[in-house]
Design an enzyme around this catalytic site. Structure first.
Site, PDB file in Angstrom:
ATOM      1  N   ARG A  51       6.059  -0.341   1.706  1.00  0.00           N
ATOM      2  CA  ARG A  51       7.119   0.044   2.656  1.00  0.00           C
ATOM      3  C   ARG A  51       6.638   0.154   4.096  1.00  0.00           C
ATOM      4  NH1 ARG A  51       8.409   1.307  -1.988  1.00  0.00           N
ATOM      5  NH2 ARG A  51       6.218   1.789  -2.054  1.00  0.00           N
ATOM      6  N   THR A  52       5.554   0.883   4.298  1.00  0.00           N
ATOM      7  CA  THR A  52       5.173   1.192   5.679  1.00  0.00           C
ATOM      8  C   THR A  52       4.794  -0.089   6.422  1.00  0.00           C
ATOM      9  OG1 THR A  52       4.353   3.288   4.846  1.00  0.00           O
ATOM     10  CG2 THR A  52       3.748   2.712   7.108  1.00  0.00           C
ATOM     11  N   LYS A  80     -17.822  -6.004   6.306  1.00  0.00           N
ATOM     12  CA  LYS A  80     -19.212  -6.304   6.723  1.00  0.00           C
ATOM     13  C   LYS A  80     -19.854  -5.071   7.351  1.00  0.00           C
ATOM     14  CE  LYS A  80     -17.507 -10.783   8.234  1.00  0.00           C
ATOM     15  NZ  LYS A  80     -17.144 -11.471   9.490  1.00  0.00           N
ATOM     16  N   ARG A 101      -3.353   2.284   8.905  1.00  0.00           N
ATOM     17  CA  ARG A 101      -3.481   3.160   7.728  1.00  0.00           C
ATOM     18  C   ARG A 101      -4.928   3.130   7.277  1.00  0.00           C
ATOM     19  NH1 ARG A 101       0.370   3.220   2.485  1.00  0.00           N
ATOM     20  NH2 ARG A 101       1.648   4.314   4.040  1.00  0.00           N
ATOM     21  N   HIS A 129       1.354  11.598   7.562  1.00  0.00           N
ATOM     22  CA  HIS A 129       2.071  10.318   7.507  1.00  0.00           C
ATOM     23  C   HIS A 129       3.303  10.469   8.412  1.00  0.00           C
ATOM     24  CE1 HIS A 129       3.567   6.555   6.251  1.00  0.00           C
ATOM     25  NE2 HIS A 129       3.518   6.672   4.932  1.00  0.00           N
TER      26      HIS A 129
END
Ligand code: CP
Length: 307
Positions: A51-52, A80, A101, A129
């Site tokens: 969703r986000t 890396k 995120r 959030h």
């Protein structure tokens, strides 16, 4: 330039303005179809999302802008060993705004020290959030017409559920909001939510372990998933995984005006039969996420002088 790391970065009047803008976007979308022409959003998702990430991307496309980014840390140079600071410093040369995120709590705060463009926290570990909270606030406002005088039940994994932490921080700023915190003892909200958020706000709250007993009191029931990925052992997760399952029988004593919310994804905590109940609003909530993110992108770009 302003960033969004948690909901409390916004004043109540700024939240009101964001909700008004999202409402105008819902009603008059065509007015905004070219407002971000030529602008680029980078989505840096070091942790999975449906969703986000996709609602951010859809939001930017609907504003006329472009999107770049990655949905898996393994396909970026983080694999890396590149630091979050260096990644953000680089990407801020390629984009006008960044939604990020990360599994580590506080990672977006590190990012703001290096970025040249606004940073949006799209979820950091079990911490916060804020764009989900703006989504939740838009949904509550559209359903209830107010944030005041509501009894809000939050149910499930309140310890690791970052959406719950951000929503409590946001809702305790409104008048006469009562919180019913429904969870197993082991999954109660972290202590700081009690001592640094709820107690200073003066909001009334109770912590209970049984959903049915409190159901008749609730104006909003906010269900959450048990956050498997944040448990230290699978055994501990299995102990709690079906702690609460909302089904039609459990709603028998609920108010007709109840609003049932869930940030999604769900696992077992709401049965699919509940989807047919007119009080179930979690899919509308997910759609609202696109509109509020459109409003947020416009607002942050305006504050940064980029629009
Ligand atoms: N609500 C939410 O954050 O969903 P995703 O994890 O799918 O983005």
């Amino acid at each position: 330039m302003r960033h969004l790391l948690d909901t409390t970065d916004l004043s109540l009047s700024e939240i009101d303005e964001m909700i008004s803008l999202a409402t105008d976007i819902i009603e008059n979308g065509e007015k905004y179809a070219h407002i971000c022409d030529g602008k680029k959003l980078a989505t840096l998702f070091f942790e999975p999302s449906t969703r986000t990430r996709l609602s951010f991307e859809s939001a930017m496309y609907e504003l006329g802008g472009h999107v770049l980014g990655f949905s898996d840390a393994g396909s970026s140079s983080a694999s890396k060993g590149e630091s979050v600071s260096d990644t953000v410093r680089m990407v801020s040369c390629y984009a006008d705004i960044i939604a990020m995120r990360h599994p580590l709590e506080g990672a977006p705060r590190v990012a703001v020290n290096k970025t040249l463009v606004p940073i949006i926290n799209a979820g950091d570990g079990g911490h916060a959030h804020p764009t989900q909270t703006l989504t939740d606030l838009l949904t509550i406002y559209r359903e209830k017409g107010t944030f005041d005088n509501l009894t809000l039940g939050l149910c499930g994994d309140l310890k690791f559920g970052r959406t719950v932490h951000s929503l409590i921080k946001a809702m305790c700023r409104y008048k006469n909001v009562r919180f019913v915190l429904i969870s197993p003892k082991e999954l109660q909200v972290p202590d700081y939510i009690i001592t640094d958020v709820l107690e200073p706000s003066g909001a009334k709250y109770v912590q209970v372990e049984n959903m049915e007993a409190v159901m008749p009191d609730l104006d909003i029931l906010y269900m959450t998933r048990i956050q498997r990925e944040r448990f230290f052992s699978e055994e501990e997760y299995l102990k709690h995984k079906d702690a609460f399952i909302l089904d039609p029988a459990k709603l028998e004593n609920a108010k007709e005006s109840l609003t049932i919310m869930h940030p999604l994804p769900r696992v077992n905590e709401i049965t699919v039969e509940v989807d047919e109940d007119k009080r179930a609003k979690y899919f509308e909530q997910a759609l609202n996420g696109k509109y509020i993110r459109m409003a947020l992108i416009i607002t942050l770009l305006k504050w940064g002088g980029q629009l």
